[in-house]
Design a protein around this motif. Structure first.
Motif, mmCIF file in Angstrom:
data_model
loop_
_atom_site.group_PDB
_atom_site.id
_atom_site.type_symbol
_atom_site.label_atom_id
_atom_site.label_comp_id
_atom_site.label_asym_id
_atom_site.label_seq_id
_atom_site.Cartn_x
_atom_site.Cartn_y
_atom_site.Cartn_z
ATOM 1 N N VAL A 32 23.264 0.647 -30.562
ATOM 2 C CA VAL A 32 24.994 -0.691 -30.173
ATOM 3 C C VAL A 32 24.645 -0.630 -28.853
ATOM 4 O O VAL A 32 24.094 0.234 -28.167
ATOM 5 C CB VAL A 32 26.187 0.136 -29.981
ATOM 6 N N THR A 33 24.892 -2.160 -28.316
ATOM 7 C CA THR A 33 24.267 -2.559 -26.922
ATOM 8 C C THR A 33 26.253 -2.135 -26.129
ATOM 9 O O THR A 33 26.920 -2.907 -27.208
ATOM 10 C CB THR A 33 24.086 -3.969 -26.539
ATOM 11 N N THR A 34 26.342 -2.163 -25.275
ATOM 12 C CA THR A 34 27.513 -1.809 -24.741
ATOM 13 C C THR A 34 27.874 -2.552 -23.824
ATOM 14 O O THR A 34 27.285 -3.705 -22.657
ATOM 15 C CB THR A 34 28.176 -0.424 -24.136
ATOM 16 N N TYR A 35 29.729 -3.320 -23.690
ATOM 17 C CA TYR A 35 30.296 -4.408 -22.625
ATOM 18 C C TYR A 35 30.712 -3.678 -21.891
ATOM 19 O O TYR A 35 31.601 -2.926 -22.721
ATOM 20 C CB TYR A 35 29.660 -5.674 -23.490
ATOM 21 N N VAL A 36 31.570 -3.846 -21.185
ATOM 22 C CA VAL A 36 32.471 -3.280 -20.168
ATOM 23 C C VAL A 36 33.085 -5.005 -19.653
ATOM 24 O O VAL A 36 32.356 -5.472 -18.968
ATOM 25 C CB VAL A 36 32.630 -2.592 -19.284
ATOM 26 N N GLY A 37 34.206 -5.272 -20.215
ATOM 27 C CA GLY A 37 34.646 -6.535 -19.957
ATOM 28 C C GLY A 37 33.260 -8.195 -20.235
ATOM 29 O O GLY A 37 33.179 -7.421 -21.399
ATOM 30 N N ASP A 38 32.868 -8.569 -19.963
ATOM 31 C CA ASP A 38 31.898 -9.355 -19.930
ATOM 32 C C ASP A 38 30.650 -8.857 -19.549
ATOM 33 O O ASP A 38 29.257 -10.108 -19.354
ATOM 34 C CB ASP A 38 32.227 -10.896 -19.697
#
Length: 170
Positions: A32-38
């Motif tokens: 999994v790669t994670t993003y916070v917002g964009d």
């Protein structure tokens, strides 16, 4: 034969699970790669699966997005979300969304999280149990912060995804 054995030993499970049957999305560092917002940003995913709602994955002010990658999809059947100990208001009002077609987010949960510290489980209707590349955990109706110095903080103690991860065929 040695090359075959080496390849088999290097193989990873496509659909690893935890003892509660939820998806172990930290079994591999590339799962999994994670993003916070964009923005791509590291979230401490291990702390979301450590069965310790007092641990934190970080205090964020934007939705948290899990990207299962271009070759994989996850077909969720339910989610378990638990607020961080002492901060149930920081996750109150959360909905979960899935991104399927590259055009629009689909709301997967019918109810938002409450302001409680107990684990809350949200089943996904069969009509929404599609295979999604992205999952988004978003507070849609935030409550007033109990500490004015930290307005709008989003924080989770545990996030468990029930369902299966699949490999996309080309």
């Amino acid at each position: 034969m040695a090359a075959y054995c080496t390849t088999i030993q290097a193989a990873e499970l496509i659909n690893p699970t935890l003892s509660d049957g939820s998806l172990n999305y930290v079994a591999s560092p590339d799962m999994v790669t994670t993003y916070v917002g964009d923005q791509q940003r590291t979230i401490n995913l291990t702390r979301l699966l450590d069965d310790d709602p007092g641990s934190t994955n970080g205090d964020f002010k934007a939705p948290q997005i899990f990207d299962f990658g271009p070759d994989f999809r996850v077909r969720p059947t339910s989610f378990m979300i638990q607020a961080r100990t002492g901060f149930p208001h920081r996750s109150q009002g959360t909905n979960v969304y899935g991104f399927l077609d590259g055009k629009a987010w689909t709301k997967l949960t019918e109810h938002m999280t409450d302001c409680v510290t107990m684990p809350q489980t949200f089943p996904i209707g069969k009509d929404k149990q599609a295979a999604y590349r992205y999952l988004k955990f978003q507070v849609d109706e935030p409550v007033l912060p109990t500490d004015p110095a930290y307005p709008g903080v989003i924080d989770y103690g545990e996030i468990h995804v029930f369902g299966e991860r699949t490999l996309m065929t080309k």
